[in-house]
Each structure stands twice: as C-alpha cells, then as structure tokens.
Design a protein around this motif. Structure first.
Motif, mmCIF file in Angstrom:
data_model
loop_
_atom_site.group_PDB
_atom_site.id
_atom_site.type_symbol
_atom_site.label_atom_id
_atom_site.label_comp_id
_atom_site.label_asym_id
_atom_site.label_seq_id
_atom_site.Cartn_x
_atom_site.Cartn_y
_atom_site.Cartn_z
ATOM 1 N N PRO A 105 0.826 -1.210 0.000
ATOM 2 C CA PRO A 105 0.000 0.000 0.000
ATOM 3 C C PRO A 105 0.863 1.264 0.000
ATOM 4 N N ARG A 106 0.249 2.368 -0.360
ATOM 5 C CA ARG A 106 0.827 3.714 -0.376
ATOM 6 C C ARG A 106 1.925 3.917 -1.407
ATOM 7 N N MET A 107 2.839 2.989 -1.544
ATOM 8 C CA MET A 107 3.869 3.029 -2.585
ATOM 9 C C MET A 107 4.208 1.567 -2.869
ATOM 10 N N SER A 108 4.028 1.156 -4.108
ATOM 11 C CA SER A 108 4.223 -0.260 -4.446
ATOM 12 C C SER A 108 5.694 -0.665 -4.320
ATOM 13 N N GLY A 109 5.928 -1.965 -4.242
ATOM 14 C CA GLY A 109 7.289 -2.485 -4.229
ATOM 15 C C GLY A 109 8.046 -2.073 -5.481
ATOM 16 N N TRP A 110 7.341 -2.014 -6.607
ATOM 17 C CA TRP A 110 7.950 -1.579 -7.869
ATOM 18 C C TRP A 110 8.452 -0.142 -7.738
ATOM 19 N N GLU A 111 7.638 0.731 -7.117
ATOM 20 C CA GLU A 111 8.041 2.132 -6.941
ATOM 21 C C GLU A 111 9.218 2.244 -5.958
ATOM 22 N N VAL A 112 9.189 1.436 -4.901
ATOM 23 C CA VAL A 112 10.306 1.426 -3.948
ATOM 24 C C VAL A 112 11.577 0.991 -4.676
ATOM 25 N N TYR A 113 11.474 -0.077 -5.471
ATOM 26 C CA TYR A 113 12.607 -0.580 -6.252
ATOM 27 C C TYR A 113 13.175 0.539 -7.136
ATOM 28 N N GLN A 114 12.287 1.252 -7.828
ATOM 29 C CA GLN A 114 12.739 2.342 -8.712
ATOM 30 C C GLN A 114 13.453 3.438 -7.926
ATOM 31 N N LYS A 115 12.918 3.796 -6.758
ATOM 32 C CA LYS A 115 13.562 4.830 -5.925
ATOM 33 C C LYS A 115 14.959 4.383 -5.492
ATOM 34 N N ILE A 116 15.092 3.112 -5.147
ATOM 35 C CA ILE A 116 16.403 2.582 -4.756
ATOM 36 C C ILE A 116 17.367 2.660 -5.936
ATOM 37 N N GLN A 117 16.893 2.317 -7.130
ATOM 38 C CA GLN A 117 17.754 2.317 -8.315
ATOM 39 C C GLN A 117 18.183 3.721 -8.724
ATOM 40 N N GLU A 118 17.415 4.727 -8.329
ATOM 41 C CA GLU A 118 17.759 6.117 -8.657
ATOM 42 C C GLU A 118 18.936 6.640 -7.836
#
Length: 179
Positions: free
Chosen positions: A58-71
């Motif tokens: 919820p609130r921020m998907s695992g995919w979005e978390v993954y993308q933030k980490i990769q940035e």
C-alpha cells in the motif's frame, strides 16, 4: 550485537514475523516497514545491509520502492530480495534473469529464504559501480559465487517442483480413491 541490519518491507505482519523467526538468532537486527513509503524512508535513514521487499504494497508499491532505490547509487549496492506470491507480477515489470537482486516466491521456507539472501548478496557484489577488489583471484571468486548462487536458485526451483509434483500425485490418488 547484530552483524546485519535487515529491512523487511511487507504489509503482512505474518510475513514480517516469519522472516524475523527464520533468520539465525543474534546475527540479524530486523527492521520492519508495513508499506512502501515507510520502507523507502527506513532504507534512506537506516542504510540496511539487506532489503526484503514485497512487490505489492500500500501507499507506494514495491515496484516504486525498487525504482527509488535504483535512482540512488549509494542504495543500489544494498542486496535486495523481492518477494511476491505471484512471480508474473514481478516479471511484468522486471525481466528475468534478475541480475542484481534475488526473487523468492511466497510462501517460502527457511532454506529458500537463506538461499535467496545469499544469492542477493552475491548479485549485489557483481553490480557495476560496487567497490570490490578486482584481481584474477577476485574474478574467479566472483564467478564461483555466481555459480553457487545459480545452483542455490536451481535447488530452490527443484524443491518447488518436487512439492508441486507431490501435491499433484496426492490429488490424483485422492481422486482415484473416491471412484
């Protein structure tokens, strides 16, 4: 004193507790996040030595978390284990083979979890830009580690296939007995 700080980002308290219980006692400090926003905040604040990330949050998907980490290059080197009950949801966004992180399918057992953690650590070391000693011995060690991770992954897949085969066999036996 815990030698590894593990961040488990999963909306299920059951999964978070299960991971905590499966890790060897005394070696791991387990941090927990129940959604993606809390998870990415803890990643940035705590700099864990391992991230276990559910893909559906919820609130921020695992995919979005993954993308933030990769940035963020300083976060890319943290070993990552993606978790999901449906691998196809992960492969829709990230194609296999998973080069810099490991995937573990829910539900998983302790052996599968430990194998995934070891494989993720090995993969994180191979990531370009991660500082490692680069000698011919280092390259050979990296290759051996890569092969060991591949063997561990294949063993996990074989175990899952054996389990499925046993379930199918039990189902067939049950149907034959009910005739």
């Amino acid at each position: 004193m815990a030698s590894h700080k593990v961040l488990v980002i999963d909306d299920s308290a059951v999964i978070r507790n299960m991971v905590r219980d499966m890790l060897p006692k005394g070696n791991f400090e387990v941090l927990e996040a129940k959604d993606g926003v809390q998870g990415i905040t803890l990643v940035q604040q705590e700099r864990p030595t391992l991230i276990m990330l559910d893909f559906l949050l919820p609130r921020m998907s695992g995919w979005e978390v993954y993308q933030k980490i990769q940035e963020q290059p300083e976060l890319q080197s943290i070993p990552l284990v993606l978790m999901s009950g449906r691998k196809e949801e992960v492969t829709e966004k990230l194609t296999e083979p998973f080069e810099y992180f490991e995937f573990v399918q829910k539900p998983f057992d302790q052996r599968q979890l430990i194998a995934a953690i070891k494989a993720s650590m090995s993969k994180a070391k191979r990531r370009p830009g991660v500082v490692t000693t680069s000698t011919s011995t280092g390259d050979a060690n990296a290759e051996v580690a890569q092969l060991k991770a591949q063997v561990a992954r294949l063993q996990t897949e074989m175990a899952a296939l054996k389990k499925q085969q046993a379930q199918i066999l039990a189902f067939i036996k049950q149907k034959l007995m009910n005739k």
